[in-house]
Design a protein around this motif. Structure first.
Motif, short mmCIF file in Angstrom:
data_model
loop_
_atom_site.label_atom_id
_atom_site.label_comp_id
_atom_site.label_asym_id
_atom_site.label_seq_id
_atom_site.Cartn_x
_atom_site.Cartn_y
_atom_site.Cartn_z
N ALA A 3 0.83 -1.21 0.00
CA ALA A 3 0.00 0.00 0.00
C ALA A 3 0.86 1.25 0.00
CB ALA A 3 -0.90 0.01 1.22
N ALA A 4 0.48 2.19 -0.84
CA ALA A 4 1.21 3.45 -0.91
C ALA A 4 0.26 4.63 -0.79
CB ALA A 4 1.98 3.52 -2.22
N GLY A 5 -0.95 4.40 -0.39
CA GLY A 5 -1.93 5.48 -0.26
C GLY A 5 -3.24 5.07 -0.89
N TRP A 6 -4.15 6.00 -1.03
CA TRP A 6 -5.47 5.68 -1.56
C TRP A 6 -5.42 5.21 -2.99
CZ3 TRP A 6 -8.76 4.54 1.84
CH2 TRP A 6 -8.80 5.19 3.06
N GLY A 7 -4.38 5.54 -3.75
CA GLY A 7 -4.27 5.08 -5.13
C GLY A 7 -3.79 3.64 -5.22
N SER A 8 -3.52 3.02 -4.09
CA SER A 8 -3.00 1.67 -4.08
C SER A 8 -4.08 0.66 -4.47
CB SER A 8 -2.49 1.34 -2.68
OG SER A 8 -2.09 0.00 -2.62
N LYS A 9 -3.61 -0.47 -4.96
CA LYS A 9 -4.51 -1.56 -5.34
C LYS A 9 -4.93 -2.40 -4.12
CE LYS A 9 -4.44 -5.19 -8.78
NZ LYS A 9 -3.65 -5.85 -9.79
N TYR A 10 -4.22 -2.28 -3.02
CA TYR A 10 -4.48 -3.08 -1.83
C TYR A 10 -4.88 -2.19 -0.67
CZ TYR A 10 -2.01 -6.51 -4.57
OH TYR A 10 -1.63 -7.35 -5.57
N VAL A 11 -5.94 -2.59 0.05
CA VAL A 11 -6.44 -1.81 1.18
C VAL A 11 -6.87 -2.75 2.30
CG1 VAL A 11 -7.25 0.13 -0.23
CG2 VAL A 11 -8.78 -1.77 0.23
N PRO A 12 -6.92 -2.26 3.54
CA PRO A 12 -7.46 -3.09 4.62
C PRO A 12 -8.97 -3.21 4.49
CG PRO A 12 -6.36 -1.11 5.49
CD PRO A 12 -6.36 -1.02 4.01
N VAL A 13 -9.51 -4.38 4.84
CA VAL A 13 -10.96 -4.59 4.86
C VAL A 13 -11.40 -4.36 6.30
CG1 VAL A 13 -12.82 -6.24 4.47
CG2 VAL A 13 -10.84 -6.22 2.96
N ILE A 14 -12.08 -3.25 6.53
CA ILE A 14 -12.41 -2.81 7.88
C ILE A 14 -13.75 -3.39 8.33
CG2 ILE A 14 -12.92 -0.79 9.32
CD1 ILE A 14 -10.89 0.74 7.63
N ASN A 15 -13.77 -3.88 9.57
CA ASN A 15 -14.98 -4.41 10.20
C ASN A 15 -15.66 -3.25 10.92
OD1 ASN A 15 -16.73 -5.47 12.15
ND2 ASN A 15 -15.56 -7.34 12.34
N GLY A 16 -16.92 -2.99 10.64
CA GLY A 16 -17.63 -1.87 11.24
C GLY A 16 -18.43 -2.23 12.47
N GLU A 67 -3.74 -6.43 4.14
CA GLU A 67 -4.06 -5.74 2.90
C GLU A 67 -4.72 -6.70 1.92
OE1 GLU A 67 -0.54 -2.45 2.90
OE2 GLU A 67 -0.24 -4.27 1.76
N TRP A 68 -5.80 -6.25 1.31
CA TRP A 68 -6.59 -7.09 0.42
C TRP A 68 -6.86 -6.36 -0.88
CZ3 TRP A 68 -7.34 -11.92 2.25
CH2 TRP A 68 -7.11 -12.12 3.60
N GLY A 69 -7.02 -7.12 -1.95
CA GLY A 69 -7.34 -6.55 -3.25
C GLY A 69 -8.38 -7.41 -3.95
N ALA A 70 -8.86 -6.92 -5.08
CA ALA A 70 -9.87 -7.66 -5.84
C ALA A 70 -9.63 -7.42 -7.33
CB ALA A 70 -11.27 -7.23 -5.46
N ASP A 71 -9.89 -8.43 -8.13
CA ASP A 71 -9.82 -8.31 -9.58
C ASP A 71 -11.24 -8.48 -10.10
OD1 ASP A 71 -7.04 -7.99 -9.72
OD2 ASP A 71 -6.74 -10.15 -9.58
N PHE A 72 -11.73 -7.49 -10.83
CA PHE A 72 -13.09 -7.53 -11.34
C PHE A 72 -13.07 -7.84 -12.84
CE2 PHE A 72 -13.14 -4.68 -7.69
CZ PHE A 72 -14.14 -5.26 -6.94
N GLY A 73 -14.12 -8.43 -13.31
CA GLY A 73 -14.24 -8.72 -14.73
C GLY A 73 -14.11 -10.20 -15.01
#
Length: 76
Positions: A3-16, A67-73
């Motif tokens: 992760a390098a910021g909001w433009g990153s492909k990977y983000v934490p999946v937050i539990n609300g 850190e988690w990511g997703a591939d769509f399509g």
């Protein structure tokens, strides 16, 4: 770390499930687990290793297992 910021492909999946905004619970992968292990490693919820001041997330403190990511399509 990916992760390098909001433009990153990977983000934490937050539990609300609570109101802790500075160190919320996030989805975590076992640190010694591999996707090829049998039985498969169980995912768990842990506190975010980075921190937030409410409007900014400190990406340098987040470990890769949070850190988690997703591939769509369509799959090739």
């Amino acid at each position: 770390m990916n992760a390098a910021g909001w433009g990153s492909k990977y983000v934490p999946v937050i539990n609300g499930s609570d109101t802790n905004f500075s160190q919320p619970y996030v989805l975590d992968y076992p640190h010694n687990g591999f996707p090829t292990d049998k039985p498969r490693p169980q995912l768990y919820v842990d506190n975010l290793t980075g921190f937030s001041n409410g409007s900014f997330l400190n990406w340098s403190g987040i470990i890769d297992t949070q850190e988690w990511g997703a591939d769509f399509g369509a799959l090739p």
